[in-house]
Motif scaffolding. Sequence first.
Motif, PDB file in Angstrom:
ATOM      1  N   GLY A  65       0.955  -1.095  -0.041  1.00 46.73           N
ATOM      2  CA  GLY A  65      -0.046   0.035  -0.066  1.00 46.73           C
ATOM      3  C   GLY A  65       0.888   1.211  -0.005  1.00 46.73           C
ATOM      4  N   SER A  66       1.721   1.477   0.726  1.00 47.34           N
ATOM      5  CA  SER A  66       2.916   2.373   0.745  1.00 47.34           C
ATOM      6  C   SER A  66       3.481   2.579  -0.667  1.00 47.34           C
ATOM      7  N   LEU A  67       3.932   1.460  -1.300  1.00 45.73           N
ATOM      8  CA  LEU A  67       4.445   1.523  -2.529  1.00 45.73           C
ATOM      9  C   LEU A  67       3.282   2.559  -3.674  1.00 45.73           C
ATOM     10  N   ILE A  68       2.239   1.726  -3.579  1.00 43.41           N
ATOM     11  CA  ILE A  68       1.295   2.492  -4.346  1.00 43.41           C
ATOM     12  C   ILE A  68       0.913   3.781  -4.186  1.00 43.41           C
ATOM     13  N   ALA A  69       0.767   4.262  -2.830  1.00 42.79           N
ATOM     14  CA  ALA A  69       0.565   5.496  -2.316  1.00 42.79           C
ATOM     15  C   ALA A  69       1.734   6.350  -2.787  1.00 42.79           C
ATOM     16  N   ALA A  70       3.111   6.004  -2.887  1.00 43.64           N
ATOM     17  CA  ALA A  70       4.219   6.667  -3.074  1.00 43.64           C
ATOM     18  C   ALA A  70       4.304   6.886  -4.616  1.00 43.64           C
ATOM     19  N   TYR A  71       3.835   5.787  -5.415  1.00 44.11           N
ATOM     20  CA  TYR A  71       3.757   5.918  -6.926  1.00 44.11           C
ATOM     21  C   TYR A  71       2.906   7.275  -7.250  1.00 44.11           C
ATOM     22  N   GLY A  72       1.615   7.046  -6.648  1.00 41.36           N
ATOM     23  CA  GLY A  72       0.339   7.984  -6.743  1.00 41.36           C
ATOM     24  C   GLY A  72       1.150   9.417  -6.500  1.00 41.36           C
ATOM     25  N   ALA A  73       1.772   9.753  -5.332  1.00 38.78           N
ATOM     26  CA  ALA A  73       2.111  10.993  -4.972  1.00 38.78           C
ATOM     27  C   ALA A  73       3.171  11.427  -5.959  1.00 38.78           C
ATOM     28  N   ALA A  74       4.101  10.581  -6.561  1.00 38.34           N
ATOM     29  CA  ALA A  74       5.040  11.014  -7.371  1.00 38.34           C
ATOM     30  C   ALA A  74       4.394  11.115  -8.769  1.00 38.34           C
ATOM     31  N   GLY A  75       3.296  10.990  -8.876  1.00 39.96           N
ATOM     32  CA  GLY A  75       2.682  10.900 -10.365  1.00 39.96           C
ATOM     33  C   GLY A  75       3.101   9.955 -11.394  1.00 39.96           C
ATOM     34  N   VAL A  76       3.511   8.707 -10.862  1.00 36.31           N
ATOM     35  CA  VAL A  76       3.955   7.463 -11.582  1.00 36.31           C
ATOM     36  C   VAL A  76       2.567   6.650 -11.892  1.00 36.31           C
ATOM     37  N   THR A  77       2.825   6.523 -13.323  1.00 36.05           N
ATOM     38  CA  THR A  77       1.493   5.515 -13.730  1.00 36.05           C
ATOM     39  C   THR A  77       1.769   4.168 -13.695  1.00 36.05           C
ATOM     40  N   PRO A  78       0.797   3.398 -13.312  1.00 33.23           N
ATOM     41  CA  PRO A  78       1.090   2.022 -12.774  1.00 33.23           C
ATOM     42  C   PRO A  78       1.360   1.084 -14.172  1.00 33.23           C
ATOM     43  N   GLU A  79       2.148   1.548 -15.010  1.00 35.02           N
ATOM     44  CA  GLU A  79       2.651   0.632 -16.135  1.00 35.02           C
ATOM     45  C   GLU A  79       4.109   0.608 -16.366  1.00 35.02           C
ATOM     46  N   GLY A  80       4.569  -0.768 -16.609  1.00 29.48           N
ATOM     47  CA  GLY A  80       5.779  -1.081 -16.965  1.00 29.48           C
ATOM     48  C   GLY A  80       6.664  -1.296 -15.598  1.00 29.48           C
ATOM     49  N   SER A  81       7.906  -0.558 -15.409  1.00 23.14           N
ATOM     50  CA  SER A  81       8.692  -0.983 -14.378  1.00 23.14           C
ATOM     51  C   SER A  81       8.091  -0.805 -12.972  1.00 23.14           C
ATOM     52  N   PRO A  82       6.983   0.146 -13.061  1.00 21.02           N
ATOM     53  CA  PRO A  82       6.291   0.303 -11.381  1.00 21.02           C
ATOM     54  C   PRO A  82       5.471  -0.837 -11.049  1.00 21.02           C
ATOM     55  N   THR A  83       4.965  -1.560 -12.164  1.00 18.69           N
ATOM     56  CA  THR A  83       3.929  -2.672 -11.944  1.00 18.69           C
ATOM     57  C   THR A  83       4.928  -3.851 -11.638  1.00 18.69           C
ATOM     58  N   ASP A  84       6.187  -3.984 -12.433  1.00 22.16           N
ATOM     59  CA  ASP A  84       6.885  -4.940 -12.190  1.00 22.16           C
ATOM     60  C   ASP A  84       7.482  -4.907 -10.579  1.00 22.16           C
ATOM     61  N   VAL A  85       7.731  -3.805 -10.247  1.00 20.02           N
ATOM     62  CA  VAL A  85       8.064  -3.680  -8.793  1.00 20.02           C
ATOM     63  C   VAL A  85       7.107  -4.040  -7.884  1.00 20.02           C
ATOM     64  N   LEU A  86       5.925  -3.620  -8.071  1.00 25.64           N
ATOM     65  CA  LEU A  86       4.819  -4.069  -7.307  1.00 25.64           C
ATOM     66  C   LEU A  86       4.544  -5.431  -7.242  1.00 25.64           C
ATOM     67  N   ARG A  87       4.547  -6.353  -8.402  1.00 26.24           N
ATOM     68  CA  ARG A  87       4.495  -7.554  -8.443  1.00 26.24           C
ATOM     69  C   ARG A  87       5.690  -8.367  -7.847  1.00 26.24           C
ATOM     70  N   MET A  88       6.939  -7.906  -8.146  1.00 23.02           N
ATOM     71  CA  MET A  88       7.943  -8.454  -7.725  1.00 23.02           C
ATOM     72  C   MET A  88       7.712  -8.571  -5.918  1.00 23.02           C
ATOM     73  N   SER A  89       7.362  -7.150  -5.538  1.00 28.98           N
ATOM     74  CA  SER A  89       7.424  -7.179  -4.116  1.00 28.98           C
ATOM     75  C   SER A  89       6.073  -8.011  -3.245  1.00 28.98           C
ATOM     76  N   GLN A  90       5.122  -8.236  -4.083  1.00 27.91           N
ATOM     77  CA  GLN A  90       4.039  -9.255  -3.603  1.00 27.91           C
ATOM     78  C   GLN A  90       4.741 -10.670  -3.463  1.00 27.91           C
ATOM     79  N   GLU A  91       5.359 -10.930  -4.854  1.00 31.18           N
ATOM     80  CA  GLU A  91       5.948 -12.318  -5.004  1.00 31.18           C
ATOM     81  C   GLU A  91       6.797 -12.850  -3.779  1.00 31.18           C
ATOM     82  N   ASN A  92       7.879 -11.877  -3.542  1.00 30.09           N
ATOM     83  CA  ASN A  92       8.968 -11.727  -2.413  1.00 30.09           C
ATOM     84  C   ASN A  92       8.237 -11.785  -1.032  1.00 30.09           C
ATOM     85  N   ALA A  93       7.116 -11.156  -0.675  1.00 33.85           N
ATOM     86  CA  ALA A  93       6.239 -11.277   0.474  1.00 33.85           C
ATOM     87  C   ALA A  93       5.784 -12.392   0.473  1.00 33.85           C
ATOM     88  N   SER A  94       5.133 -13.009  -0.395  1.00 38.08           N
ATOM     89  CA  SER A  94       4.669 -14.326  -0.616  1.00 38.08           C
ATOM     90  C   SER A  94       5.477 -15.446  -0.263  1.00 38.08           C
TER      91      SER A  94
END
Length: 164
Positions: A65-94
């Motif tokens: 949630g913090s990553l998504i909020a930080a992306y939104g605050a920075a104006g980053v769109t959820p495409e490409g590398s940011p999406t990959d980072v979120l997916r990898m973060s979820q996989e690592n957590a799992s």
Amino acid sequence: MAVALPIMMVAGAAISAYGAMQQSKAQAEAATYNARISDQQAQMSLDQAGAEAATQRRRAEQQHGSLIAAYGAAGVTPEGSPTDVLRMSQENASLDEQNILYSGRVKATGYGNEAILNRRGAKTATEAGYYGAASSLLTGFGRAGSSYTSASRGTPITGVATPQ
């Protein structure tokens, strides 16, 4: 005196047999108690791993949630590398959560194996007590019979002082 000695030998054999049974009973009770403790520790390992995995899952969700909020605050769109980072973060957590659960199962298996060994030890101690008691009785009866036979024939009994 000729009859008293065999009686004392039989009594000694009975006391020895009783002692063997009591000793084996105590060993069996201790091993059974240790098995119960190992069973409890196995369950506690599983419970603890479940609690740690749940804590890890909550932390990962907060981080996600913090990553998504930080992306939104920075104006980053959820495409490409940011999406990959979120997916990898979820996989690592799992993966972290699964490792915690696996570690708990490994500990529980070790405690379960200890419980099995302790139960076998209890069974072995009980059997050893029966064999020890039987051996004491048979040896004592054999010696008493031999002593009685020797005494009735007037043969000196080995290992026993005879009056002069």
